[in-house]
Design a protein around this motif. Structure first.
Motif, mmCIF file in Angstrom:
data_model
loop_
_atom_site.group_PDB
_atom_site.id
_atom_site.type_symbol
_atom_site.label_atom_id
_atom_site.label_comp_id
_atom_site.label_asym_id
_atom_site.label_seq_id
_atom_site.Cartn_x
_atom_site.Cartn_y
_atom_site.Cartn_z
ATOM 1 N N LYS A 45 0.845 -1.195 0.000
ATOM 2 C CA LYS A 45 0.000 0.000 0.000
ATOM 3 C C LYS A 45 0.884 1.250 0.000
ATOM 4 C CE LYS A 45 -4.117 -1.781 2.227
ATOM 5 N NZ LYS A 45 -5.153 -1.506 3.204
ATOM 6 N N ILE A 46 0.302 2.348 -0.497
ATOM 7 C CA ILE A 46 1.001 3.630 -0.429
ATOM 8 C C ILE A 46 0.889 4.124 1.017
ATOM 9 C CG2 ILE A 46 1.048 6.018 -1.285
ATOM 10 C CD1 ILE A 46 1.786 3.932 -3.400
ATOM 11 N N ASN A 47 2.031 4.396 1.603
ATOM 12 C CA ASN A 47 2.047 4.775 3.012
ATOM 13 C C ASN A 47 2.037 6.312 3.136
ATOM 14 O OD1 ASN A 47 2.491 4.925 5.738
ATOM 15 N ND2 ASN A 47 4.075 3.346 5.746
ATOM 16 N N LYS A 65 -8.576 1.729 -0.605
ATOM 17 C CA LYS A 65 -7.840 0.534 -0.174
ATOM 18 C C LYS A 65 -6.361 0.559 -0.570
ATOM 19 C CE LYS A 65 -10.914 -2.182 -2.091
ATOM 20 N NZ LYS A 65 -11.595 -3.332 -2.658
ATOM 21 N N ARG A 66 -6.004 1.494 -1.451
ATOM 22 C CA ARG A 66 -4.607 1.499 -1.931
ATOM 23 C C ARG A 66 -3.656 2.217 -0.977
ATOM 24 N NH1 ARG A 66 -4.349 -0.149 -7.311
ATOM 25 N NH2 ARG A 66 -2.222 0.610 -7.519
ATOM 26 N N VAL A 67 -4.201 2.860 0.063
ATOM 27 C CA VAL A 67 -3.309 3.632 0.946
ATOM 28 C C VAL A 67 -3.464 3.215 2.405
ATOM 29 C CG1 VAL A 67 -3.371 5.667 -0.561
ATOM 30 C CG2 VAL A 67 -4.936 5.531 1.365
ATOM 31 N N LYS A 68 -2.363 3.439 3.121
ATOM 32 C CA LYS A 68 -2.388 3.275 4.587
ATOM 33 C C LYS A 68 -2.054 4.664 5.126
ATOM 34 C CE LYS A 68 0.227 0.913 8.213
ATOM 35 N NZ LYS A 68 1.074 1.991 8.713
ATOM 36 N N VAL A 69 -2.925 5.222 5.941
ATOM 37 C CA VAL A 69 -2.756 6.619 6.372
ATOM 38 C C VAL A 69 -2.585 6.697 7.889
ATOM 39 C CG1 VAL A 69 -3.711 8.942 6.261
ATOM 40 C CG2 VAL A 69 -4.261 7.309 4.464
ATOM 41 N N PRO A 178 0.805 5.824 -10.083
ATOM 42 C CA PRO A 178 -0.004 6.063 -11.296
ATOM 43 C C PRO A 178 -0.976 4.917 -11.592
ATOM 44 C CG PRO A 178 2.354 6.380 -11.718
ATOM 45 C CD PRO A 178 2.237 5.799 -10.355
ATOM 46 N N ALA A 179 -0.653 3.721 -11.128
ATOM 47 C CA ALA A 179 -1.537 2.578 -11.399
ATOM 48 C C ALA A 179 -2.909 2.758 -10.741
ATOM 49 C CB ALA A 179 -0.879 1.288 -10.899
ATOM 50 N N GLY A 180 -2.959 3.581 -9.704
ATOM 51 C CA GLY A 180 -4.228 3.752 -8.999
ATOM 52 C C GLY A 180 -5.017 4.962 -9.464
ATOM 53 N N ARG A 181 -4.569 5.589 -10.568
ATOM 54 C CA ARG A 181 -5.184 6.844 -11.036
ATOM 55 C C ARG A 181 -6.714 6.773 -11.110
ATOM 56 N NH1 ARG A 181 -4.382 11.434 -14.466
ATOM 57 N NH2 ARG A 181 -2.145 11.182 -14.438
ATOM 58 N N SER A 186 -11.826 8.631 -9.279
ATOM 59 C CA SER A 186 -13.228 8.301 -8.993
ATOM 60 C C SER A 186 -13.577 8.670 -7.542
ATOM 61 C CB SER A 186 -13.429 6.808 -9.284
ATOM 62 O OG SER A 186 -14.410 6.295 -8.491
ATOM 63 N N ASN A 187 -12.671 8.357 -6.607
ATOM 64 C CA ASN A 187 -12.916 8.701 -5.194
ATOM 65 C C ASN A 187 -12.946 10.214 -4.999
ATOM 66 O OD1 ASN A 187 -13.029 6.038 -4.548
ATOM 67 N ND2 ASN A 187 -10.986 5.937 -3.619
ATOM 68 N N LEU A 188 -12.087 10.902 -5.742
ATOM 69 C CA LEU A 188 -12.063 12.371 -5.640
ATOM 70 C C LEU A 188 -13.405 12.943 -6.119
ATOM 71 C CD1 LEU A 188 -10.595 15.119 -5.253
ATOM 72 C CD2 LEU A 188 -9.799 14.905 -7.619
ATOM 73 N N ALA A 189 -13.863 12.457 -7.278
ATOM 74 C CA ALA A 189 -15.126 12.966 -7.822
ATOM 75 C C ALA A 189 -16.274 12.723 -6.842
ATOM 76 C CB ALA A 189 -15.413 12.276 -9.156
ATOM 77 N N GLN A 190 -16.260 11.545 -6.223
ATOM 78 C CA GLN A 190 -17.317 11.215 -5.263
ATOM 79 C C GLN A 190 -17.239 12.127 -4.029
ATOM 80 O OE1 GLN A 190 -17.450 7.014 -4.388
ATOM 81 N NE2 GLN A 190 -18.998 7.339 -2.791
#
Lengths: 319, 338
Positions: A45-47, A65-69, A178-181, A186-190
């Motif tokens: 995940k992107i940390n 799901k692609r990030v751990k914050v 970039p793979a998660g663009r 989509s999450n940003l638009a939502q």
């Protein structure tokens, strides 16, 4: 932390007592394998590490799901004063992106970033596209209290700025991953849609708050009051960061009596002493607003923080 | 020293011509004791900033309240993010990484002055020297750091500003007089969200020391535990213990010294605490000291009032003392304690 901590303890155990053979060692190997497998769930995940919980909540929403914050400051903490701890450096050491508030609010973040020795870290200043308020036009020095020379840094307290922050975070995530663009966009638009929907609703539901005269403890709220039309008559701190003096409290007493001010709003972490004094003298009400996600348990997300604050103010008005 | 002062002023002038000025801070104080005597530990000037994206420099100059000229306390470059293998490096004049209190400037101490037992081991103004000190962060989940340094002055000797002034005035080459090394391993662990523990152990050794009849070595253990439930409340307990002995004949002249303090910060402005220290040998006598302190920071740590009550027992003599201090700061380097 817990799982990784145990792995390290096992590794040390092996290094120091490596000569031990037999059953005991087999058992430890088994436990080590299980803990490594469990820890592996978080890999890939992107940390992201953030200075405050508000940036963390928006980053979680955009990153999914692609990030751990992780946030350095807790929601119930004054973000001006965060003690630089080596354990924070360890969090940033493993991070891909650091999200700063900027505008000199989280000056402590630089020491944490330096101490992390993370050479690949992408540092993002979330204030970069914000329309800044209260930017000083004269010489800034300690006479003015804890004033920020780049303007008031509490910009996340306007949902419209939340949209700007979200765009900045999405851009940072896309450049790192970039793979998660598609997912980030989509999450940003939502998120933008949700903010717009909430703002439309709040404009109607809380229209009566417009023009409400009140005191705030610290000057953290200009973005919030501007957006929702509240009128800040005075602050309990005579200058930002300066504890209320008896003379200043006497001035406030006169204002309360003359202008019929009925409410003090404050962050949960400030002392009750001065507001209580004014309450005892005049009966003025005190409410605690959430200045960040997690400041109170009802403010468990970025939008819920505004819902909570607006509802608290409205319920005061209706009393 | 005069050259240094002129060079510093010149450098400052050059810096002010650029858009990337370093932070410049000044800290001063005034101390009054129970006999009404007024003194000052002088004025500290701090010049701090980034040299490049990977390194920062910190210069601390100290003008003591005496006839001596400005004293170079520290002038150090620290590489934090540029080096491989989780490595860092400090080079220049600085306070080596041994124990906790050696790196703490006096204005950050709640109890005005460093404990007598520590001054006796480390030096009146703690151990500051020219040297180089690489350090490594271990690839562990918690913060574990090893620092190893090579230095040009011995711990506890010839390290106060008056001795340095005398050395400079004599125009002799003292660079080969003493060399020393030190190492420290420290761990920092979060016990929970609001409590953390730091433990460390260090070792120091004279390599060459022509000023003393014996070479010494020192071992130390230190800890700090802090509970900080919110921004303005905290409880801190810190302590360390040193054992100094000659490398040959360790039974002779070996001494143990230590201190501990506890501080409770109960709101944004007020703190109270206690401090105790001891040494098995200061000038041939046992030493013990106990004290209580209080602090008041009216505005953002830019000015602090401190009060210390103490009782010292040195051999058969007992001394009771009261000290008050007002300390003020201009600029970002403040008298805060972290």
């Amino acid at each position: 932390m817990g799982i990784q901590y145990h792995i390290s303890l096992y590794l040390i155990y092996f290094m120091i007592l490596g000569e031990h053979r037999g059953k005991n060692r087999k058992n430890i190997m088994k436990k080590l394998l299980i803990t490594i497998l469990l820890t592996g769930i978080g890999f890939g995940k992107i940390n992201v590490v953030t200075s405050i919980t508000d940036l963390a909540d928006i980053a979680k929403t955009i990153g999914g799901k692609r990030v751990k914050v992780t946030s350095i400051a807790r929601g119930n903490q004054d973000p001006h004063y965060v003690e630089v701890l080596p354990s924070y450096m360890m969090k940033v050491k493993r991070a891909d992106i650091y999200l700063q508030v900027g505008m000199e609010l989280d000056l402590w973040a630089q020491q944490i970033i330096d101490g992390s020795r993370n050479r690949k870290l992408q540092i993002v200043d979330c204030s970069q596209r914000i329309n800044r308020m209260e930017v000083p036009t004269n010489k800034v020095d300690a006479r003015l209290g804890d004033i920020h020379k780049y303007g008031n840094p509490h910009y996340w307290l306007d949902p419209e700025n939340g949209k700007i922050i979200a765009r900045t975070i999405a851009a940072a995530l896309i450049s790192t991953d970039p793979a998660g663009r598609n997912m980030y966009e989509s999450n940003l638009a939502q998120f933008l849609q949700e903010v717009d929907f909430a703002m439309n609703l709040w404009r109607e539901t809380y229209a009566e708050l417009k023009g409400m005269n009140m005191f705030f403890y610290h000057n953290s709220w200009p973005y919030f009051t501007e957006r929702f039309g509240l009128n800040v008559v005075a602050h309990l701190e005579p200058k930002p960061g300066i504890t209320p003096s008896p003379a200043h409290l006497e001035r406030l007493l006169r204002i309360i009596r003359n202008d019929d001010i009925t409410l003090i709003a404050m962050e949960p972490y400030f002392s009750n002493q001065a507001p209580e004094y004014l309450h005892q003298k005049t009966g003025i009400k005190i409410v605690k607003l959430a200045q960040s996600v997690g400041a109170v348990k009802e403010a468990d997300s970025y939008l819920n923080m505004f819902r909570y604050n607006l509802e608290v103010l409205k319920s005061h008005l209706n009393k | 020293m005069k050259k240094l002062f002129i060079l510093t002023l010149f450098t400052t002038v050059i810096f002010t011509q650029t858009t990337v000025n370093p932070d410049i801070s000044v800290i001063g104080d005034l101390i009054i004791n129970q006999d009404g005597e007024i003194s000052s530990s002088g004025v500290e000037i701090a010049i701090q900033g980034y040299v490049n994206p990977f390194a920062r420099a910190d210069v601390f100059l100290h003008k003591h309240a005496d006839h001596n000229a400005i004293h170079l306390e520290e002038a150090v470059i620290s590489f934090e993010r540029g080096l491989p293998l989780n490595m860092g490096l400090r080079a220049g004049k600085f306070r080596p990484d041994i124990g906790k209190i050696n790196k703490e400037h006096a204005h950050t101490l709640f109890f005005i002055e460093a404990p007598t037992s520590m001054k006796n081991i480390l030096g009146d103004e703690m151990w500051g020297t020219f040297g180089v000190e690489p350090n490594w962060l271990f690839p562990l989940p918690w913060y574990a750091k090893l620092s190893v340094g090579y230095f040009t002055k011995a711990m506890g000797t010839a390290c106060n500003h008056e001795v340095e002034e005398a050395e400079e005035d004599s125009h002799e080459d003292h660079t080969e007089k003493t060399t020393a090394m030190s190492a420290r391993l420290s761990h920092f662990v979060d016990l929970n969200d609001v409590t953390h523990l730091e433990i460390g152990s260090g070792y120091y050794r004279d390599i060459e020391n022509h000023e003393l009849p014996h070479l010494h070595h020192v071992a130390e253990l230190d800890f700090k535990i802090k509970w900080r439930p919110d921004t303005y409340r905290s409880f801190t307990w810190q302590g360390e213990i040193f054992r100094k002995s000659p490398i040959e004949n360790p039974e002779n002249e070996s001494k143990i010294a230590g201190y501990t303090w506890m501080n409770y910060q109960f709101n944004k402005r007020w703190n109270v605490g206690v401090v105790a220290d001891f040494s098995t040998d200061i000038d041939g006598e046992e030493f013990k000291s106990y004290g209580a302190f209080a602090g008041f920071s009216p505005a953002e740590e830019s000015s602090v009032f401190r009060l210390v009550l103490s009782q010292e027992q040195h051999g058969d003599e007992t001394h009771f003392g009261v000290k008050g201090q007002i300390i003020w700061a201009l600029g970002p380097h403040k008298p805060h304690q972290f």
